[in-house]
Motif scaffolding. Sequence first.
Motif, mmCIF file in Angstrom:
data_model
loop_
_atom_site.group_PDB
_atom_site.id
_atom_site.type_symbol
_atom_site.label_atom_id
_atom_site.label_comp_id
_atom_site.label_asym_id
_atom_site.label_seq_id
_atom_site.Cartn_x
_atom_site.Cartn_y
_atom_site.Cartn_z
ATOM 1 N N PRO A 298 0.803 -1.230 0.000
ATOM 2 C CA PRO A 298 0.000 0.000 0.000
ATOM 3 C C PRO A 298 0.833 1.276 0.000
ATOM 4 C CG PRO A 298 -0.877 -1.571 1.591
ATOM 5 C CD PRO A 298 0.441 -2.114 1.120
ATOM 6 N N ILE A 299 2.110 1.191 0.374
ATOM 7 C CA ILE A 299 2.944 2.394 0.405
ATOM 8 C C ILE A 299 3.721 2.585 -0.895
ATOM 9 C CG2 ILE A 299 3.170 2.304 2.902
ATOM 10 C CD1 ILE A 299 5.987 1.172 2.530
ATOM 11 N N GLU A 300 3.531 1.691 -1.857
ATOM 12 C CA GLU A 300 4.210 1.842 -3.143
ATOM 13 C C GLU A 300 3.649 3.046 -3.890
ATOM 14 O OE1 GLU A 300 6.704 0.341 -4.248
ATOM 15 O OE2 GLU A 300 6.859 -1.638 -3.318
ATOM 16 N N GLY A 301 4.502 3.712 -4.647
ATOM 17 C CA GLY A 301 4.040 4.806 -5.480
ATOM 18 C C GLY A 301 3.172 4.296 -6.616
ATOM 19 N N PHE A 302 2.373 5.180 -7.176
ATOM 20 C CA PHE A 302 1.436 4.748 -8.217
ATOM 21 C C PHE A 302 2.165 4.327 -9.486
ATOM 22 C CE2 PHE A 302 -1.896 5.176 -11.425
ATOM 23 C CZ PHE A 302 -2.916 4.493 -10.783
ATOM 24 N N GLU A 303 3.356 4.875 -9.737
ATOM 25 C CA GLU A 303 4.128 4.446 -10.898
ATOM 26 C C GLU A 303 4.489 2.968 -10.785
ATOM 27 O OE1 GLU A 303 4.723 5.890 -13.620
ATOM 28 O OE2 GLU A 303 3.929 7.866 -13.127
ATOM 29 N N LYS A 304 4.855 2.527 -9.573
ATOM 30 C CA LYS A 304 5.180 1.119 -9.350
ATOM 31 C C LYS A 304 3.942 0.258 -9.553
ATOM 32 C CE LYS A 304 7.548 -2.460 -7.894
ATOM 33 N NZ LYS A 304 8.626 -3.060 -8.705
ATOM 34 N N VAL A 305 2.803 0.716 -9.037
ATOM 35 C CA VAL A 305 1.550 -0.020 -9.219
ATOM 36 C C VAL A 305 1.231 -0.169 -10.703
ATOM 37 C CG1 VAL A 305 -0.935 0.029 -8.796
ATOM 38 C CG2 VAL A 305 0.639 0.694 -6.986
ATOM 39 N N LYS A 306 1.435 0.910 -11.454
ATOM 40 C CA LYS A 306 1.143 0.890 -12.886
ATOM 41 C C LYS A 306 2.053 -0.084 -13.621
ATOM 42 C CE LYS A 306 0.493 4.114 -16.745
ATOM 43 N NZ LYS A 306 0.598 5.526 -17.165
ATOM 44 N N GLN A 307 3.331 -0.111 -13.255
ATOM 45 C CA GLN A 307 4.270 -1.030 -13.893
ATOM 46 C C GLN A 307 3.896 -2.482 -13.623
ATOM 47 O OE1 GLN A 307 8.324 -0.156 -12.825
ATOM 48 N NE2 GLN A 307 8.253 1.911 -13.641
#
Length: 256
Positions: free
Chosen positions: A43-52
């Motif tokens: 949950p603390i990952e940035g949205f760029e990481k989530v998108k990747q």
Amino acid sequence: MIRFPGRFTFPKYKIVICAASSAAGSSSPDSDLNPYEVLGVSPIEGFEKVKQVYTRKRKEADKRGDEATAALLEKAYDKLMMAQLMNRKKGVTYGSFKVSKDVKYADKQPIVPWGPRFTKSSVQDSRINLAISAVFTAWIVIKRNAEYKPLQFLAFAFVYRIFEKLKAFEPPVSPTFTEEGDPEDNGRGLRMGKRLLRSLALVFGCIAVSSMAYTGLLNIIEYVGSYIPAVIYNNQEVIITTASAVSLYIMASYYR
């Protein structure tokens, strides 16, 4: 009408309306979906990481033909996207973690649509870019005037690196088929052409800026009435190639 012995009488349409409203309420199974567990991110990952992660797993699911997994990944990604959009005005989603700029300003168009966009690469990709720049810089410094221009090979290497980076950020497209069962193009060739064109523009833009900076430096020295130092005048290729290698490393590692 529905009658119950000793009870009230209810119209049928009222029962249908109540059933429909309860089905559309919070009892939907999607409300229990944990998008972080589905995507395998924190949950603390940035949205760029989530998108990747979403892009990679969605492409793998499409390649396997696993429609159920692809649909589940899409629901999880959409849920996180909506959560980010709901908190767009606040600017903070997870404590002190900032909302991704792509989400926070999704309703605003960039001033220069084809300009570089800040997107930091992974540590491994940054190291690969640094190694490429270092190898070609060492080549031109050692060989000076090489028969095969290192700048040409440097440009081709970073065109490929930026092309692959743009491909990683491209949203997956579900394959569609014709009535005969043949796969449709879905604009794949057009998207590939746009990626290649953007990669070429970013790479040769960096080289052009390095060349103009060198020329501008010479013009400034002449304008102030000084003599151009021999070390600058005689090492034009070395200076431009080195400056291009540095700018291309920055472009490939921090922009797209």
